[in-house]
Design a protein around this motif. Structure first.
Motif, PDB file in Angstrom:
ATOM      1  N   ILE A 320       0.834  -1.209   0.000  1.00  0.00           N
ATOM      2  CA  ILE A 320       0.000   0.000   0.000  1.00  0.00           C
ATOM      3  C   ILE A 320       0.869   1.259   0.000  1.00  0.00           C
ATOM      4  O   ILE A 320       0.621   2.193  -0.750  1.00  0.00           O
ATOM      5  N   SER A 324       1.774   4.401  -4.576  1.00  0.00           N
ATOM      6  CA  SER A 324       2.040   5.648  -5.295  1.00  0.00           C
ATOM      7  C   SER A 324       3.277   6.305  -4.701  1.00  0.00           C
ATOM      8  O   SER A 324       3.547   6.194  -3.506  1.00  0.00           O
ATOM      9  N   ILE A 327       2.869   8.872  -1.787  1.00  0.00           N
ATOM     10  CA  ILE A 327       2.569   8.218  -0.506  1.00  0.00           C
ATOM     11  C   ILE A 327       3.868   7.645   0.084  1.00  0.00           C
ATOM     12  O   ILE A 327       4.168   7.825   1.266  1.00  0.00           O
ATOM     13  N   TYR A 331       5.675   8.658   3.579  1.00  0.00           N
ATOM     14  CA  TYR A 331       6.035   7.659   4.596  1.00  0.00           C
ATOM     15  C   TYR A 331       7.496   7.822   5.008  1.00  0.00           C
ATOM     16  O   TYR A 331       7.829   7.876   6.190  1.00  0.00           O
ATOM     17  N   LEU A 348      -0.474   6.391   8.362  1.00  0.00           N
ATOM     18  CA  LEU A 348      -0.633   6.756   6.955  1.00  0.00           C
ATOM     19  C   LEU A 348      -1.745   5.944   6.289  1.00  0.00           C
ATOM     20  O   LEU A 348      -2.588   6.483   5.576  1.00  0.00           O
ATOM     21  N   MET A 349      -1.776   4.630   6.563  1.00  0.00           N
ATOM     22  CA  MET A 349      -2.766   3.779   5.893  1.00  0.00           C
ATOM     23  C   MET A 349      -4.176   3.986   6.428  1.00  0.00           C
ATOM     24  O   MET A 349      -5.141   3.835   5.694  1.00  0.00           O
ATOM     25  N   SER A 353      -4.930   8.242   5.143  1.00  0.00           N
ATOM     26  CA  SER A 353      -5.626   7.805   3.919  1.00  0.00           C
ATOM     27  C   SER A 353      -7.130   7.953   4.069  1.00  0.00           C
ATOM     28  O   SER A 353      -7.824   8.323   3.111  1.00  0.00           O
ATOM     29  N   LEU A 356      -7.903  11.504   3.422  1.00  0.00           N
ATOM     30  CA  LEU A 356      -7.724  11.839   2.003  1.00  0.00           C
ATOM     31  C   LEU A 356      -8.908  11.321   1.180  1.00  0.00           C
ATOM     32  O   LEU A 356      -9.456  12.032   0.342  1.00  0.00           O
ATOM     33  N   ASN A 357      -9.299  10.063   1.439  1.00  0.00           N
ATOM     34  CA  ASN A 357     -10.420   9.484   0.694  1.00  0.00           C
ATOM     35  C   ASN A 357     -11.710  10.242   0.945  1.00  0.00           C
ATOM     36  O   ASN A 357     -12.469  10.526   0.024  1.00  0.00           O
ATOM     37  N   SER A 362      -5.444  14.429  -2.674  1.00  0.00           N
ATOM     38  CA  SER A 362      -4.260  13.586  -2.727  1.00  0.00           C
ATOM     39  C   SER A 362      -3.314  13.978  -1.595  1.00  0.00           C
ATOM     40  O   SER A 362      -3.478  15.031  -0.965  1.00  0.00           O
ATOM     41  N   ILE A 363      -2.336  13.135  -1.359  1.00  0.00           N
ATOM     42  CA  ILE A 363      -1.380  13.385  -0.273  1.00  0.00           C
ATOM     43  C   ILE A 363      -0.647  14.715  -0.493  1.00  0.00           C
ATOM     44  O   ILE A 363      -0.245  15.370   0.457  1.00  0.00           O
TER      45      ILE A 363
END
Ligand code: ADP
Ligand code: ZN
Ligand code: MG
Length: 482
Positions: A320, A324, A327, A331, A348-349, A353, A356-357, A362-363
């Motif tokens: 994950i 990208s 991302i 990290y 982060l996950m 995330s 962001l979703n 986007s990050i």
């Protein structure tokens, strides 16, 4: 799938290169709604004009070829592919036929049992895009030539894929690689990546390839998977009923979730390829190739292995985090501030995330600096704040630009770690709920959770939950055995 049969799939993928100008003229490649703005006599194919090859487009295809283990031909050639279609004002497309820039590479995907599987590439070549037809009302169509001459690479695989899922993974891998290289934005829904899927079936164990069909008009990763699943089933049903497969081109209909025949082999195009007389052979020197090679970024597979080996995070996380490049960069930025690699991955996950979703950003548009996330993780590990409070601090940081320690101070969020103070809190709660204490004494130990909740609430979430648990248990057990 029916185990009597095996599916055989080969993909032809077009990727739109993100150069500033078109492949043979100086027109802009920027997307613009207004039709026929980014055009000139060259990309419209006026008589007497001459194409001039865009060096950046060549650099991009070399990058791609090197990234996927291709041979880069020192000499390659352009060819005219002639066909008549209203979106092609020139009447031919400049492409490559014999001797493209790249040949014989491979891309690695995960096979059925999570093993690494190499999908061989036949070739990657350069070509120009056609325009776009807009079908209006009253049976009229309009031409927008903005897209004429935008540079594309076409990546052709060998028929090495064995299932719709492998095709899906292969495409995702291409997207990931072009994004890492920065040569294409990789967006399939917007047409920056386009895929034609060739598929046949054969009896399991059979070596000879069956007759293939080609499915066009696949505009999302999921559609490629769905269309292939649909077509494989159709072919199996036909063969089971004693029919044979006819070679044809199918068009996927997204609304109906089925494919319709577009043309059969008899109607296949004869492109009358011949060497492009207006362009010299393309020469790529060893020095130029080496220069580009030396500037290649770390590629997704290598980054994935390094994340697992160096940071000891699970394969799932590494997959994950490296999906990208931005991302992965974020990290690596967090873990330059904290050594808790797994917590950094979780933040982060999950939290980041998730945010962001939810906000469809986007990050790159995320406002909390990686440094603050690193600090937050260390504050939890040092016992300065609880992980629950850390989530509140995170929410505060989303709204203002403050550092986590400022927020902790401003809202007085430091974790309560003093056992004496916690004991006082606990005493007051136990006094307030004599019935529940009685329940505990008579063996209903589940009420412990009730007390923990009350104490945490009383402390506004600041009490160290582990200490609360321990001290509570001790006290209740004392009461029970007194
Ligand atoms: P065509 O002449 O129809 O363009 P190619 O041999 O150039 O066919 O192959 C086009 C694509 O179709 C490639 O990706 C190739 O791997 C794939 N392909 C070729 N033969 C088969 C087959 N029998 N079954 C599935 N895919 C195939
Ligand atoms: Zn132009
Ligand atoms: Mg072909």
């Amino acid at each position: 799938m029916d185990h009597k049969y095996e599916a055989v799939i080969g993909l032809e993928v077009h990727a739109q290169l993100s150069t500033k100008t078109k492949i043979f003229c100086g027109c802009s490649t920027a997307f613009i709604k207004e039709p026929n703005v980014n055009i000139c006599p060259i990309c419209l194919g006026h008589p007497g004009v001459l194409p001039v090859l865009n060096k950046i487009a060549v650099e991009y295809i070399i990058k791609m070829g090197l990234a996927v283990n291709c041979r880069i031909n020192q000499n390659s050639y352009f060819a005219r592919k002639s066909y008549f279609y209203p979106d092609l004002p020139k009447g031919y497309q400049i492409s490559q036929y014999e001797l493209p820039v790249c040949e014989e590479g491979f891309i690695t995907i995960k096979g059925k049992n999570n093993e690494n599987k190499k999908i061989r590439l036949t070739r990657i070549h350069l070509e120009e895009d056609a325009g776009k037809l807009i079908h209006g009302s009253n049976n009229s169509s309009y031409l927008d030539a903005n897209r004429c001459g935008i540079p594309l690479i076409e990546i052709v695989s060998e028929p090495d894929l064995r299932s719709p899922d492998e095709a899906y993974q292969y495409l995702k891998k291409i997207k990931q690689i072009v994004q890492y290289l920065g040569i294409c934005d990789g967006n399939m829904e917007e047409g920056s990546l386009r895929c034609d899927a060739n598929v046949s079936i054969r009896k399991s164990g059979e070596k000879k390839l069956g007759t293939k069909t080609e499915i066009k008009n696949l505009n999302s990763f999921r559609n490629v998977e769905r269309a292939l699943t649909w077509e494989i089933e159709r072919q199996i049903d036909l063969v089971d009923d004693g029919y044979s497969i006819t070679q044809e081109t199918l068009l996927w209909n997204d609304d109906l979730q089925e494919a319709v025949s577009m043309r059969s082999k008899e109607e296949a195009h004869d492109y009358k390829y011949f060497p492009e007389p207006d362009l010299p052979p393309l020469f790529i020197s060893e020095e130029w190739k080496k220069e580009i090679f030396d500037l290649l970024p770390e590629l997704p597979d290598v980054k994935y292995e390094r994340f697992i080996n160096d940071f000891k995070i699970p394969e799932y996380d590494a997959g994950i985090l490296t999906s990208s490049k931005p991302i992965a960069d974020y990290y690596e930025s967090i873990i330059s501030y904290t050594k808790d690699y797994k917590s950094a991955s979780n933040w982060l996950m999950v939290n980041i995330s998730g945010y962001l979703n939810e906000n469809k950003i986007s990050i790159n548009e995320f406002i909390i600096p990686a440094k603050s996330i690193g600090k937050l993780i260390d504050f939890i590990n040092e016992g300065k704040i609880s992980s629950k409070i850390a989530k509140d601090v995170f929410d505060f940081m989303l709204k203002n630009n403050k550092e986590p320690e400022e927020i902790i101070k401003e809202y007085n969020l430091v974790q309560l770690n003093n056992p004496d103070e916690i004991a006082v809190l606990i005493e007051s709660i136990l006094e307030a709920y004599p019935n529940e204490v009685m329940q505990y004494r008579t063996g209903k130990e589940k009420v412990l959770g009730f007390f923990v909740g009350k104490v945490m609430k009383e402390s506004k979430g600041k009490a160290n939950p582990q200490l609360v648990n321990e001290i509570l248990k001790n006290k209740l057990n004392l009461i029970k055995h007194s």
